[in-house]
Design a protein around this motif. Structure first.
Motif, short mmCIF file in Angstrom:
data_model
loop_
_atom_site.label_atom_id
_atom_site.label_comp_id
_atom_site.label_asym_id
_atom_site.label_seq_id
_atom_site.Cartn_x
_atom_site.Cartn_y
_atom_site.Cartn_z
N GLU A 1 0.84 -1.19 0.00
CA GLU A 1 0.00 0.00 0.00
C GLU A 1 0.88 1.25 0.00
O GLU A 1 1.90 1.31 0.67
CB GLU A 1 -0.90 0.03 1.25
CG GLU A 1 -1.96 -1.04 1.27
CD GLU A 1 -3.02 -0.81 0.20
OE1 GLU A 1 -3.36 0.34 -0.10
OE2 GLU A 1 -3.50 -1.82 -0.33
N GLY B 1 2.05 4.51 1.17
CA GLY B 1 1.98 5.21 2.45
C GLY B 1 2.33 6.66 2.26
O GLY B 1 2.31 7.19 1.15
N ARG B 2 2.64 7.31 3.32
CA ARG B 2 3.02 8.71 3.27
C ARG B 2 4.32 8.83 2.50
O ARG B 2 5.31 8.20 2.82
CB ARG B 2 3.16 9.23 4.70
CG ARG B 2 3.26 10.71 4.78
CD ARG B 2 3.27 11.16 6.21
NE ARG B 2 1.93 11.00 6.77
CZ ARG B 2 1.71 10.80 8.05
NH1 ARG B 2 2.68 10.71 8.90
NH2 ARG B 2 0.48 10.67 8.49
N PRO C 1 -2.90 7.42 9.19
CA PRO C 1 -2.31 6.73 8.04
C PRO C 1 -3.02 7.05 6.72
O PRO C 1 -2.39 7.11 5.68
CB PRO C 1 -2.49 5.24 8.37
CG PRO C 1 -2.76 5.19 9.83
CD PRO C 1 -3.34 6.50 10.24
N GLN C 2 -4.31 7.27 6.78
CA GLN C 2 -5.10 7.63 5.60
C GLN C 2 -6.00 8.80 6.00
O GLN C 2 -6.81 8.66 6.91
CB GLN C 2 -5.95 6.43 5.15
CG GLN C 2 -6.91 6.72 4.03
CD GLN C 2 -6.29 6.50 2.67
OE1 GLN C 2 -5.17 6.07 2.56
NE2 GLN C 2 -7.03 6.79 1.64
N ASP D 1 -8.97 11.11 6.67
CA ASP D 1 -10.39 10.78 6.78
C ASP D 1 -11.21 12.00 6.41
O ASP D 1 -11.46 12.88 7.24
CB ASP D 1 -10.68 10.31 8.21
CG ASP D 1 -12.13 9.94 8.45
OD1 ASP D 1 -12.99 10.20 7.57
OD2 ASP D 1 -12.41 9.38 9.52
N VAL E 1 -2.88 14.49 1.75
CA VAL E 1 -3.94 13.91 0.93
C VAL E 1 -3.38 13.45 -0.41
O VAL E 1 -3.69 12.35 -0.87
CB VAL E 1 -5.10 14.92 0.75
CG1 VAL E 1 -6.10 14.43 -0.28
CG2 VAL E 1 -5.80 15.19 2.08
N ALA F 1 -1.70 10.22 -0.25
CA ALA F 1 -2.59 9.07 -0.05
C ALA F 1 -3.20 8.56 -1.36
O ALA F 1 -3.80 7.51 -1.38
CB ALA F 1 -3.70 9.44 0.93
N GLY F 2 -3.04 9.32 -2.44
CA GLY F 2 -3.51 8.83 -3.74
C GLY F 2 -4.38 9.81 -4.48
O GLY F 2 -5.00 10.71 -3.88
N LEU G 1 -8.32 9.95 -3.60
CA LEU G 1 -8.61 10.69 -2.37
C LEU G 1 -8.39 12.19 -2.60
O LEU G 1 -9.17 13.01 -2.13
CB LEU G 1 -7.74 10.19 -1.22
CG LEU G 1 -8.14 10.71 0.15
CD1 LEU G 1 -9.46 10.07 0.60
CD2 LEU G 1 -7.07 10.43 1.17
#
Length: 141
Positions: free
Chosen positions: A33, A35-36, A84-85, A87, A122, A125-126, A129
């Motif tokens: 995954e 990550g940052r 971590p992600q 929200d 943000v 994170a991808g 998002l």
């Protein structure tokens, strides 16, 4: 070991395809995954952002039920931003809560959400998002 007809695979990938292709038998695919991204956000950036949260906390009412709720919501926002992600749902809820309950601090809370470091978190994170973030908190919001 000699090839048998079952060991031969013919594939054709065409068009504008991107991503991973796995062909054959007994393959193992591991997904890591994202990550940052260290290039986007450093620990000193996170410390700077936490300082911004502390400055807004210093502006909260000193006591009372609304002050306790405001502190709790700011804690939730900080966790939503630096976790971590990111929200986005919590970010949106907290912004609306402050607009309703403590409108004098709504601008400061929105400033935390649209802070450049939050934008980089943000982005790290991808792209999906990041697009949702722009939709929720873009200039028209």
């Amino acid at each position: 070991m000699p090839d048998t007809p079952a060991d031969r695979y013919n594939i054709h990938v065409g068009g504008s395809v991107s991503g991973q292709v796995t062909v054959g038998q007994g393959n193992t695919v591991n997904r890591i995954e994202a990550g940052r991204d260290a290039a986007l956000v450093s620990e000193s950036d996170i410390a700077e952002l936490r300082g911004e949260f502390d400055r807004v906390r210093a502006r909260l009412p000193a006591d009372g039920a609304i002050a306790d709720q405001a502190r709790e919501h700011l804690d939730d926002l900080e966790e939503a931003v630096t976790g971590p992600q990111p929200d986005l749902t919590t970010m949106e809820y907290v912004r609306k809560w402050f607009a309703r309950k403590l409108p004098q601090l709504a601008g400061a809370v929105t400033g935390l959400i649209v802070h450049p470091i939050v934008g980089r978190l943000v982005e790290a994170a991808g792209s999906a998002l990041a697009a949702d973030f722009r939709r929720r908190f873009g200039p028209d919001q």
